[in-house]
Design a protein around this motif. Structure first.
Motif, PDB file in Angstrom:
ATOM      1  N   ASN A  56       0.807  -1.223   0.000  1.00 28.60           N
ATOM      2  CA  ASN A  56       0.000   0.000   0.000  1.00 28.60           C
ATOM      3  C   ASN A  56       0.842   1.276   0.000  1.00 28.60           C
ATOM      4  OD1 ASN A  56      -2.460  -1.305  -0.101  1.00 28.60           O
ATOM      5  ND2 ASN A  56      -2.710  -1.357   2.130  1.00 28.60           N
ATOM      6  N   GLN A  57       2.046   1.182   0.530  1.00 24.45           N
ATOM      7  CA  GLN A  57       2.877   2.377   0.634  1.00 24.45           C
ATOM      8  C   GLN A  57       3.851   2.536  -0.538  1.00 24.45           C
ATOM      9  OE1 GLN A  57       4.711   2.838   4.512  1.00 24.45           O
ATOM     10  NE2 GLN A  57       2.876   2.124   5.568  1.00 24.45           N
ATOM     11  N   SER A  58       3.609   1.800  -1.600  1.00 23.45           N
ATOM     12  CA  SER A  58       4.498   1.898  -2.759  1.00 23.45           C
ATOM     13  C   SER A  58       3.684   1.819  -4.042  1.00 23.45           C
ATOM     14  CB  SER A  58       5.524   0.775  -2.739  1.00 23.45           C
ATOM     15  OG  SER A  58       4.916  -0.440  -3.179  1.00 23.45           O
ATOM     16  N   ASN A  59       4.352   2.020  -5.157  1.00 23.29           N
ATOM     17  CA  ASN A  59       3.713   1.863  -6.460  1.00 23.29           C
ATOM     18  C   ASN A  59       4.137   0.569  -7.144  1.00 23.29           C
ATOM     19  OD1 ASN A  59       2.337   4.390  -6.424  1.00 23.29           O
ATOM     20  ND2 ASN A  59       4.262   5.423  -6.913  1.00 23.29           N
ATOM     21  N   SER A  77       4.265  -3.388  -8.129  1.00 19.92           N
ATOM     22  CA  SER A  77       3.306  -4.470  -8.316  1.00 19.92           C
ATOM     23  C   SER A  77       3.667  -5.632  -7.390  1.00 19.92           C
ATOM     24  CB  SER A  77       3.354  -4.955  -9.764  1.00 19.92           C
ATOM     25  OG  SER A  77       4.608  -5.583 -10.020  1.00 19.92           O
TER      26      SER A  77
END
Length: 268
Positions: free
Chosen positions: A214-217, A219
Protein backbone atom coordinates in the motif's frame (compact mmCIF):
# COMPACT_ATOMS: atom_id res chain seq x y z
CA UNK A 1 -31.98 12.62 5.83
CA UNK A 2 -33.26 9.39 7.36
CA UNK A 3 -31.79 5.98 6.62
CA UNK A 4 -33.47 2.64 7.26
CA UNK A 5 -31.58 -0.66 7.46
CA UNK A 6 -33.79 -3.71 6.94
CA UNK A 7 -32.11 -6.71 8.55
CA UNK A 8 -29.95 -6.50 11.66
CA UNK A 9 -27.57 -9.31 10.79
CA UNK A 10 -23.80 -8.87 10.71
CA UNK A 11 -23.66 -6.68 7.61
CA UNK A 12 -26.82 -4.70 8.31
CA UNK A 13 -25.58 -3.80 11.78
CA UNK A 14 -22.13 -3.05 10.38
CA UNK A 15 -23.58 -0.35 8.14
CA UNK A 16 -25.86 0.98 10.88
CA UNK A 17 -22.93 1.24 13.29
CA UNK A 18 -20.66 2.75 10.64
CA UNK A 19 -23.19 5.43 9.78
CA UNK A 20 -23.85 6.18 13.45
CA UNK A 21 -20.13 6.84 14.04
CA UNK A 22 -19.89 9.23 11.10
CA UNK A 23 -20.97 12.85 10.98
CA UNK A 24 -23.28 12.29 8.04
CA UNK A 25 -26.41 11.58 10.06
CA UNK A 26 -27.88 12.46 13.40
CA UNK A 27 -28.01 9.28 15.45
CA UNK A 28 -31.80 9.15 15.68
CA UNK A 29 -32.05 9.45 11.90
CA UNK A 30 -30.82 5.87 11.59
CA UNK A 31 -33.54 3.23 11.81
CA UNK A 32 -33.02 -0.53 11.96
CA UNK A 33 -35.73 -3.11 11.40
CA UNK A 34 -35.64 -6.78 12.34
CA UNK A 35 -38.37 -9.35 12.94
CA UNK A 36 -36.50 -11.25 15.65
CA UNK A 37 -37.65 -10.43 19.19
CA UNK A 38 -34.21 -11.37 20.51
CA UNK A 39 -32.51 -9.05 18.04
CA UNK A 40 -34.95 -6.24 18.84
CA UNK A 41 -34.11 -6.50 22.53
CA UNK A 42 -30.44 -6.19 21.62
CA UNK A 43 -31.13 -3.21 19.36
CA UNK A 44 -33.19 -1.39 21.96
CA UNK A 45 -30.17 -1.37 24.26
CA UNK A 46 -28.11 0.48 21.65
CA UNK A 47 -28.56 4.24 21.76
CA UNK A 48 -27.21 4.89 18.27
CA UNK A 49 -30.44 4.30 16.38
CA UNK A 50 -34.16 3.51 16.60
CA UNK A 51 -35.28 -0.12 16.34
CA UNK A 52 -38.48 -1.26 14.61
CA UNK A 53 -40.34 -4.50 14.06
CA UNK A 54 -43.06 -3.39 11.62
CA UNK A 55 -42.30 -2.09 8.14
CA UNK A 56 -45.15 0.42 8.12
CA UNK A 57 -43.66 2.19 11.14
CA UNK A 58 -40.37 3.03 9.42
CA UNK A 59 -40.35 2.52 5.64
CA UNK A 60 -42.43 5.65 4.82
CA UNK A 61 -40.07 7.82 6.94
CA UNK A 62 -36.87 6.76 5.14
CA UNK A 63 -35.06 8.64 2.40
CA UNK A 64 -32.64 5.76 1.82
CA UNK A 65 -33.42 2.10 2.48
CA UNK A 66 -30.65 -0.47 2.94
CA UNK A 67 -31.85 -4.06 2.40
CA UNK A 68 -29.48 -6.40 4.22
CA UNK A 69 -31.34 -9.72 4.37
CA UNK A 70 -30.44 -13.11 2.91
CA UNK A 71 -31.10 -13.30 -0.87
CA UNK A 72 -33.83 -15.91 -0.41
CA UNK A 73 -35.80 -13.39 1.69
CA UNK A 74 -35.54 -10.70 -0.97
CA UNK A 75 -38.83 -11.30 -2.77
CA UNK A 76 -40.82 -11.37 0.47
CA UNK A 77 -39.26 -8.14 1.73
CA UNK A 78 -39.74 -6.33 -1.59
CA UNK A 79 -43.38 -7.38 -1.85
CA UNK A 80 -43.97 -6.27 1.75
CA UNK A 81 -42.58 -2.78 1.20
CA UNK A 82 -44.14 -2.21 -2.24
CA UNK A 83 -47.23 -0.44 -0.88
CA UNK A 84 -45.16 1.62 1.60
CA UNK A 85 -42.41 3.09 -0.59
CA UNK A 86 -42.39 6.43 -2.41
CA UNK A 87 -40.88 7.22 -5.84
CA UNK A 88 -38.20 9.55 -4.42
CA UNK A 89 -36.77 6.93 -2.07
CA UNK A 90 -33.42 5.29 -2.89
CA UNK A 91 -33.06 1.59 -2.16
CA UNK A 92 -29.64 -0.02 -1.63
CA UNK A 93 -29.36 -3.80 -1.81
CA UNK A 94 -26.33 -5.60 -0.41
CA UNK A 95 -27.69 -9.04 -1.31
CA UNK A 96 -25.60 -11.27 -3.57
CA UNK A 97 -27.23 -12.10 -6.89
CA UNK A 98 -30.32 -9.89 -6.56
CA UNK A 99 -30.46 -7.71 -9.67
CA UNK A 100 -31.61 -4.13 -10.07
CA UNK A 101 -34.26 -5.35 -12.51
CA UNK A 102 -35.64 -7.71 -9.86
CA UNK A 103 -35.79 -4.96 -7.24
CA UNK A 104 -37.44 -2.49 -9.61
CA UNK A 105 -40.00 -4.96 -10.92
CA UNK A 106 -41.18 -5.98 -7.46
CA UNK A 107 -41.00 -2.69 -5.52
CA UNK A 108 -41.76 -0.26 -8.32
CA UNK A 109 -38.85 1.91 -7.17
CA UNK A 110 -36.61 3.27 -9.92
CA UNK A 111 -33.76 4.65 -7.80
CA UNK A 112 -31.84 1.47 -7.02
CA UNK A 113 -28.27 0.82 -5.92
CA UNK A 114 -26.81 -2.67 -5.92
CA UNK A 115 -23.76 -3.04 -3.69
CA UNK A 116 -21.35 -5.79 -2.70
CA UNK A 117 -19.53 -5.29 0.63
CA UNK A 118 -17.04 -7.57 2.34
CA UNK A 119 -16.37 -8.75 5.88
CA UNK A 120 -13.63 -6.24 6.86
CA UNK A 121 -16.38 -3.61 6.79
CA UNK A 122 -16.98 -4.73 10.38
CA UNK A 123 -13.76 -2.99 11.42
CA UNK A 124 -13.99 -0.05 9.04
CA UNK A 125 -11.61 -1.66 6.52
CA UNK A 126 -14.18 -2.93 4.06
CA UNK A 127 -14.47 -2.56 0.31
CA UNK A 128 -17.89 -2.06 -1.23
CA UNK A 129 -18.39 -2.05 -4.98
CA UNK A 130 -21.66 -0.57 -6.21
CA UNK A 131 -23.65 0.26 -9.34
CA UNK A 132 -26.68 2.52 -9.68
CA UNK A 133 -29.73 2.60 -11.89
CA UNK A 134 -29.84 5.56 -14.31
CA UNK A 135 -32.54 7.26 -12.23
CA UNK A 136 -30.16 7.83 -9.28
CA UNK A 137 -28.97 11.44 -9.50
CA UNK A 138 -25.35 12.48 -9.09
CA UNK A 139 -26.09 14.07 -5.72
CA UNK A 140 -27.87 10.91 -4.55
CA UNK A 141 -24.96 8.79 -5.82
CA UNK A 142 -22.46 10.89 -3.85
CA UNK A 143 -24.65 10.58 -0.74
CA UNK A 144 -24.82 6.81 -1.18
CA UNK A 145 -21.06 6.61 -1.65
CA UNK A 146 -20.49 8.62 1.54
CA UNK A 147 -22.72 6.21 3.46
CA UNK A 148 -20.93 3.16 2.02
CA UNK A 149 -17.57 4.73 2.88
CA UNK A 150 -18.47 4.74 6.58
CA UNK A 151 -17.34 1.08 6.61
CA UNK A 152 -14.13 1.56 4.60
CA UNK A 153 -13.83 2.36 0.90
CA UNK A 154 -16.17 2.04 -2.06
CA UNK A 155 -15.76 1.88 -5.83
CA UNK A 156 -18.44 2.58 -8.40
CA UNK A 157 -18.52 0.08 -11.25
CA UNK A 158 -20.12 0.51 -14.65
CA UNK A 159 -22.42 -2.51 -14.77
CA UNK A 160 -23.97 -5.30 -12.73
CA UNK A 161 -21.72 -7.95 -14.21
CA UNK A 162 -18.85 -6.29 -12.34
CA UNK A 163 -20.83 -6.53 -9.10
CA UNK A 164 -20.95 -10.30 -9.59
CA UNK A 165 -17.26 -10.23 -10.49
CA UNK A 166 -16.40 -8.23 -7.36
CA UNK A 167 -18.12 -10.96 -5.36
CA UNK A 168 -15.40 -13.30 -6.60
CA UNK A 169 -12.60 -10.87 -5.72
CA UNK A 170 -13.40 -8.61 -2.77
CA UNK A 171 -16.67 -10.11 -1.50
CA UNK A 172 -15.33 -13.64 -1.06
CA UNK A 173 -11.69 -12.56 -1.06
CA UNK A 174 -11.16 -12.37 2.72
CA UNK A 175 -11.87 -16.11 2.89
CA UNK A 176 -9.10 -16.76 0.36
CA UNK A 177 -6.68 -14.81 2.58
CA UNK A 178 -7.81 -16.76 5.66
CA UNK A 179 -7.36 -20.01 3.71
CA UNK A 180 -3.77 -19.08 2.86
CA UNK A 181 -3.12 -17.98 6.44
CA UNK A 182 -4.49 -21.24 7.79
CA UNK A 183 -2.18 -23.24 5.51
CA UNK A 184 0.86 -21.22 6.60
CA UNK A 185 -0.06 -21.58 10.28
CA UNK A 186 -0.37 -25.34 9.85
CA UNK A 187 3.06 -25.41 8.20
CA UNK A 188 4.51 -23.38 11.10
CA UNK A 189 3.04 -25.83 13.62
CA UNK A 190 4.53 -28.77 11.70
CA UNK A 191 7.91 -27.02 11.78
CA UNK A 192 7.75 -26.94 15.59
CA UNK A 193 6.38 -23.48 16.44
CA UNK A 194 3.78 -23.12 19.18
CA UNK A 195 0.19 -22.22 18.21
CA UNK A 196 0.62 -18.69 19.54
CA UNK A 197 3.93 -18.15 17.75
CA UNK A 198 2.50 -19.61 14.53
CA UNK A 199 -0.37 -17.14 14.69
CA UNK A 200 1.93 -14.16 15.30
CA UNK A 201 4.37 -15.22 12.57
CA UNK A 202 1.65 -15.48 9.95
CA UNK A 203 -0.60 -12.55 10.91
CA UNK A 204 2.28 -10.08 11.21
CA UNK A 205 3.69 -11.28 7.90
CA UNK A 206 0.39 -10.53 6.17
CA UNK A 207 0.03 -7.15 7.87
CA UNK A 208 3.58 -6.14 6.93
CA UNK A 209 3.30 -7.31 3.33
CA UNK A 210 0.02 -5.45 2.76
CA UNK A 211 1.45 -2.26 4.27
CA UNK A 212 4.53 -2.50 2.04
CA UNK A 213 2.30 -2.89 -0.99
CA UNK A 214 0.00 0.00 0.00
CA UNK A 215 2.88 2.38 0.63
CA UNK A 216 4.50 1.90 -2.76
CA UNK A 217 3.71 1.86 -6.46
CA UNK A 218 5.29 -1.54 -6.98
CA UNK A 219 3.31 -4.47 -8.32
CA UNK A 220 3.05 -7.75 -6.37
CA UNK A 221 5.40 -9.31 -8.95
CA UNK A 222 7.98 -6.59 -8.30
CA UNK A 223 7.77 -7.18 -4.55
CA UNK A 224 8.23 -10.92 -5.08
CA UNK A 225 11.39 -10.19 -7.07
CA UNK A 226 12.65 -8.01 -4.22
CA UNK A 227 12.11 -10.77 -1.66
CA UNK A 228 13.33 -13.67 -3.77
CA UNK A 229 16.97 -14.06 -4.78
CA UNK A 230 18.23 -16.61 -7.27
CA UNK A 231 18.79 -19.95 -5.60
CA UNK A 232 17.41 -18.68 -2.27
CA UNK A 233 14.69 -19.85 0.09
CA UNK A 234 11.92 -17.60 -1.21
CA UNK A 235 12.63 -18.61 -4.79
CA UNK A 236 12.32 -22.25 -3.74
CA UNK A 237 8.87 -21.56 -2.30
CA UNK A 238 7.71 -19.55 -5.33
CA UNK A 239 9.02 -22.21 -7.71
CA UNK A 240 7.06 -24.83 -5.77
CA UNK A 241 3.88 -22.77 -6.14
CA UNK A 242 4.49 -22.32 -9.86
CA UNK A 243 5.16 -26.05 -10.32
CA UNK A 244 1.87 -26.82 -8.55
CA UNK A 245 -0.07 -24.29 -10.63
CA UNK A 246 -1.19 -22.34 -7.55
CA UNK A 247 -1.63 -19.13 -9.58
CA UNK A 248 -4.18 -20.73 -11.89
CA UNK A 249 -5.95 -22.49 -9.02
CA UNK A 250 -6.46 -19.18 -7.21
CA UNK A 251 -7.90 -17.60 -10.34
CA UNK A 252 -10.17 -20.62 -10.85
CA UNK A 253 -11.45 -20.21 -7.28
CA UNK A 254 -12.23 -16.52 -7.86
CA UNK A 255 -14.10 -17.35 -11.06
CA UNK A 256 -16.04 -20.09 -9.22
CA UNK A 257 -17.33 -17.46 -6.78
CA UNK A 258 -18.11 -15.14 -9.71
CA UNK A 259 -20.08 -17.88 -11.48
CA UNK A 260 -22.02 -18.70 -8.34
CA UNK A 261 -23.00 -15.03 -7.94
CA UNK A 262 -24.38 -15.09 -11.48
CA UNK A 263 -26.27 -18.32 -10.72
CA UNK A 264 -27.79 -16.77 -7.60
CA UNK A 265 -29.06 -13.89 -9.71
CA UNK A 266 -30.77 -16.30 -12.11
CA UNK A 267 -32.28 -18.26 -9.21
CA UNK A 268 -33.62 -15.09 -7.63
Amino acid sequence: MKVLVIGAGNMGLTYAEGMSKSRLLKKKNIMVLDKSEEKLEELNQIAHFDAFKELEDCVPQADIIFVAVKPYHAEGVFKAIKSLVKPQQVIISIMAGVTIETITSITGLQKVVRAMPNLPAQIGRGLTSYVTSPEVSRIEMLTVESLLDTTGKSIRVSNENLIDASTGISGSGPAYVFYFMQSMMEAALQMGFSKNDSTVLVSQTFIGAVELFNQSNLSPASWMDKVASKGGTTRAALDSMEDNNVNELIKEAAFAAFSRAVELGKEN
